[in-house]
Design a protein around this motif. Structure first.
Motif, PDB file in Angstrom:
ATOM      1  N   ARG A  50       0.847  -1.200   0.000  1.00 44.36           N
ATOM      2  CA  ARG A  50       0.000   0.000   0.000  1.00 44.36           C
ATOM      3  C   ARG A  50       0.873   1.237   0.000  1.00 44.36           C
ATOM      4  O   ARG A  50       1.991   1.218   0.548  1.00 44.36           O
ATOM      5  N   VAL A  83       0.358   5.051   1.438  1.00 40.40           N
ATOM      6  CA  VAL A  83      -0.520   5.836   2.315  1.00 40.40           C
ATOM      7  C   VAL A  83       0.114   7.190   2.542  1.00 40.40           C
ATOM      8  O   VAL A  83       1.334   7.378   2.383  1.00 40.40           O
ATOM      9  N   GLN A  98      -4.292   7.618   5.150  1.00 35.35           N
ATOM     10  CA  GLN A  98      -5.258   7.364   4.088  1.00 35.35           C
ATOM     11  C   GLN A  98      -4.589   6.614   2.945  1.00 35.35           C
ATOM     12  O   GLN A  98      -3.468   6.925   2.555  1.00 35.35           O
ATOM     13  N   ARG A  99      -5.291   5.634   2.411  1.00 36.81           N
ATOM     14  CA  ARG A  99      -4.743   4.779   1.363  1.00 36.81           C
ATOM     15  C   ARG A  99      -4.716   5.537   0.039  1.00 36.81           C
ATOM     16  O   ARG A  99      -5.732   6.088  -0.413  1.00 36.81           O
ATOM     17  N   GLN A 109      -2.941   0.441  -3.540  1.00 35.58           N
ATOM     18  CA  GLN A 109      -2.732  -0.801  -2.819  1.00 35.58           C
ATOM     19  C   GLN A 109      -2.817  -1.975  -3.780  1.00 35.58           C
ATOM     20  O   GLN A 109      -3.342  -1.861  -4.889  1.00 35.58           O
TER      21      GLN A 109
END
Length: 652
Positions: free
Chosen positions: A180, A182, A187-188, A191
């Protein structure tokens, strides 16, 4: 003392529980090892995760830096006036859109859009304030590079972080981890795989700064770790402990029965062992195949091997002599067939340390309680000391007889030398008278006169030899003088001219060979003896060869070698050849080489025997050198300090 004894007895009675305790200890140790292995696996997995995270972060940073460099080059290459078509015609723009870029925008100094490609991407985005960054908008998550133009304004290139992951993430990392991107708030941005880490998995986060500001790369393992107590090993350990408890219970019952039998057999075994250990005679028991089944302490001490090394051994036994192995096997087969003499038999064995011992062995059948023969019991007595005494007495008797023979031979030789003086003197006198008579008669035939003169010289030479031998036998020192070895060899070959017919003789002497200090007559006799011995071995050989060589050895000796191409010495050494009364000839007395060695040693030299260059025997002796410029010199060779002087009167 009573309390410790009771404690020992209690421990002995409770020894049946020892297997159960050991099983519990083993299970605990295996559990600890499995737990430690789990921790090691987790630590190794975490280290691998960190290394893979750093590797992927470096790969992404390198990719972003390369793309940022491409944006900087594009910003410098764009013309001052640019529109959408001109921007789209740039090769770098086309390749970037195909590769990773989402859109390319050209802004002026007032942040107004001058050109934007492709057309289908939204343009209503706020101009970025930083050179790099990530933003969330209605179109999703995008990242951008911003580069200033030389003509004014900026070039902004946007790309999707998810496309960045697809470009940079290797397939083998995608199979192992959920990856991922972030931001700082968690907050992503992009991913692969599941959104959240599963229980029992590990994760690691590393910053992508400064390639992407306030952006983090996070890797989560996909394989869940199962603790060892949830595996098959824990179930097997439980079954193992249960079976150990059952076995311990059965062992307790068996030990009670065995303890009663042991008490009855211990007394009998102790009595038998005490009787056997008190004996000085070696005992050995063998089954019908010859395998050792019992030995006592005396037998082990006799051969030097422990009981644990001997029991169970089959012939050949380790204490048998290697060179008598066939005889030992033959006696073993005879004994197994019941043919051992009742009065015993002698044998020679070898101790473990290598020395040989003589033993007397008595064999008897070994019968069990049912009257069946199950083997043989032997009693072994060491008779090495008795044999040694017998051998010592035999050698003493032989030495006395040998000394008596030598004394008698010396007396005979001395008497013979004394008796030969008169006949030789008479021969010399008659020879001189015959010469004078012929000269007075005027009938001197030159051939006859030469023969008579030679006869006189040989008679004088025989007289000198007899005198020297007599002096040598009466323990007088040799008559040393300066001698040239080539002259000695030449005189000897002249005397043996008739015997040397048919033999190729080679004389090898260096021209600078120094003179030696020796008794010429005695050394000539030594040479004559060695040459005649060689001629005896060369009989009936069509290619007989004889070589006489001399060379200087070191600073103080000359060595003379007599080689032949006969059958050789066949392994015999100088000590055996020069033993008194030892001879290889059927009619030999065995005194020639013994006297030769005595003569050489009287000159402080040495005598050797070996293989010659012609393939046959080589007999060698050494003589001391004499200092240059001296006629009568004192020997400086280490010895008994005997001063060797020349006696001219006796030489005449």
């Amino acid at each position: 003392m009573a309390v410790p004894r009771r404690l020992l007895q209690s421990l002995r009675r409770a020894s049946w529980s020892l297997p159960l305790l050991l099983a519990l200890a083993f299970a605990a140790s295996v559990g600890g090892w499995l737990r430690y292995s789990d921790l090691q696996d987790l630590e190794e997995e975490r280290l691998t995760l960190i290394a893979d995270s750093l590797t992927l972060e470096a790969r992404i940073s390198d990719w972003l830096n390369a793309e940022h460099a491409a944006v900087d080059r594009l910003a410098r290459q764009l013309p001052g006036q640019v529109d959408d078509n001109a921007l789209l015609r740039q090769v770098a723009v086309t390749e970037g859109l195909r590769r990773l870029w989402v859109s390319v925008t050209v802004l002026d100094d007032n942040n107004r859009v001058l050109a934007h490609v492709p057309q289908q991407t939204p343009q209503a985005m706020a101009p970025p304030k930083e050179r790099t960054g990530v933003s969330l908008d209605e179109g999703g998550v995008t990242a951008h590079w911003s580069s200033a133009r030389p003509q004014g304004g900026r070039l902004v290139v946007r790309f999707a972080p998810s496309a960045l992951l697809r470009q940079t993430l290797p397939w083998w990392l995608a199979q192992k981890y959920d990856v991922r991107l972030v931001d700082a708030l968690g907050q992503r941005l992009a991913q692969t795989g599941d959104a959240l880490a599963l229980p029992g998995t590990q994760s690691y986060r590393v910053s992508v700064d400064p390639a992407m500001r306030e952006t983090w790369l996070e890797l989560n393992t996909r394989n869940r770790h199962r603790p060892w107590w949830h595996t098959l090993a824990a179930a097997l350990m439980g079954v193992f402990i249960l079976l150990s408890a059952l076995a311990s219970g059965m062992l307790r019952r068996q030990m009670r029965e065995v303890r009663r039998a042991e008490g009855e057999a211990r007394t009998e075994a102790a009595w038998r062992r005490a009787v056997e250990d008190s004996l000085t005679v070696g005992l050995r028991g063998r089954d019908l195949d010859g395998r050792l089944t019992h030995v006592n302490r005396a037998f082990c001490d006799l051969v030097g091997y422990g009981a644990e090394e001997l029991l169970g051994q089959l012939p050949p036994m380790p204490y048998w002599l290697p060179d008598e192995m066939e005889d030992s096997l033959r006696r073993h087969r005879r004994n197994m067939a019941g043919g051992a003499p009742r009065e015993g038999y002698e044998a020679r064995w070898m101790h473990r340390d290598g020395h040989v011992l003589d033993v007397m062995i008595f064999e008897a059948p070994l019968v069990d309680s049912q009257g069946q023969q199950i083997g043989w019991m032997g009693s072994i007595v060491d008779i090495s000391a008795r044999k040694l005494d017998e051998e010592r007495e035999r050698r003493r008797t032989e030495a006395l007889a040998h000394q008596a023979r030598l004394s008698t031979l010396g007396e005979v030789a001395s008497a013979l030398a004394h008796q030969l003086n008169q006949p030789l003197a008479a021969i010399a006198g008659y020879n001189a008278g015959a010469i004078r008579s012929l000269e007075r008669a005027g009938q001197a035939d030159e051939i006859v006169m030469e023969a008579l003169r030679r006869l006189g010289e040989q008679a004088m030479e025989a007289g000198r030899i007899v005198q020297r031998i007599r002096a040598f036998l009466t323990r007088r020192a040799p008559q040393p003088e300066r001698c040239a070895v080539p002259d000695l060899v030449a005189r000897v070959l002249a005397l043996l001219k008739r015997d040397l017919r048919g033999v190729r003789v080679e004389v090898t002497m260096p021209p600078d060979l120094p003179e030696v200090q020796a008794d010429a007559v005695l050394i000539e006799q030594v040479l004559i003896n060695l040459i005649r011995n060689a001629l005896d071995e060369l009989q009936h050989r069509p290619d007989s060869q004889l070589r006489i060589a001399a060379l200087r050895v070191g600073e103080r000796f000359v060595r003379v070698d007599v080689d032949d191409n006969g059958p050789g010495l066949q392994g015999r050494g100088i000590d055996q050849l020069t033993t008194a009364f030892y001879s290889t000839k059927s009619d030999g007395m065995g005194m020639g080489l013994a006297i030769c060695r005595s003569v050489i040693e009287a000159h402080h030299g040495g005598m050797e025997a070996g293989v010659g260059a012609l393939g046959g025997a080589r007999m060698s002796f050494t003589l001391p050198l004499c200092a240059a410029g001296q006629r009568n010199c004192e020997s400086d060779v280490p010895g008994d300090g005997l001063r060797l002087t020349e006696n001219k009167e006796r030489a005449r």
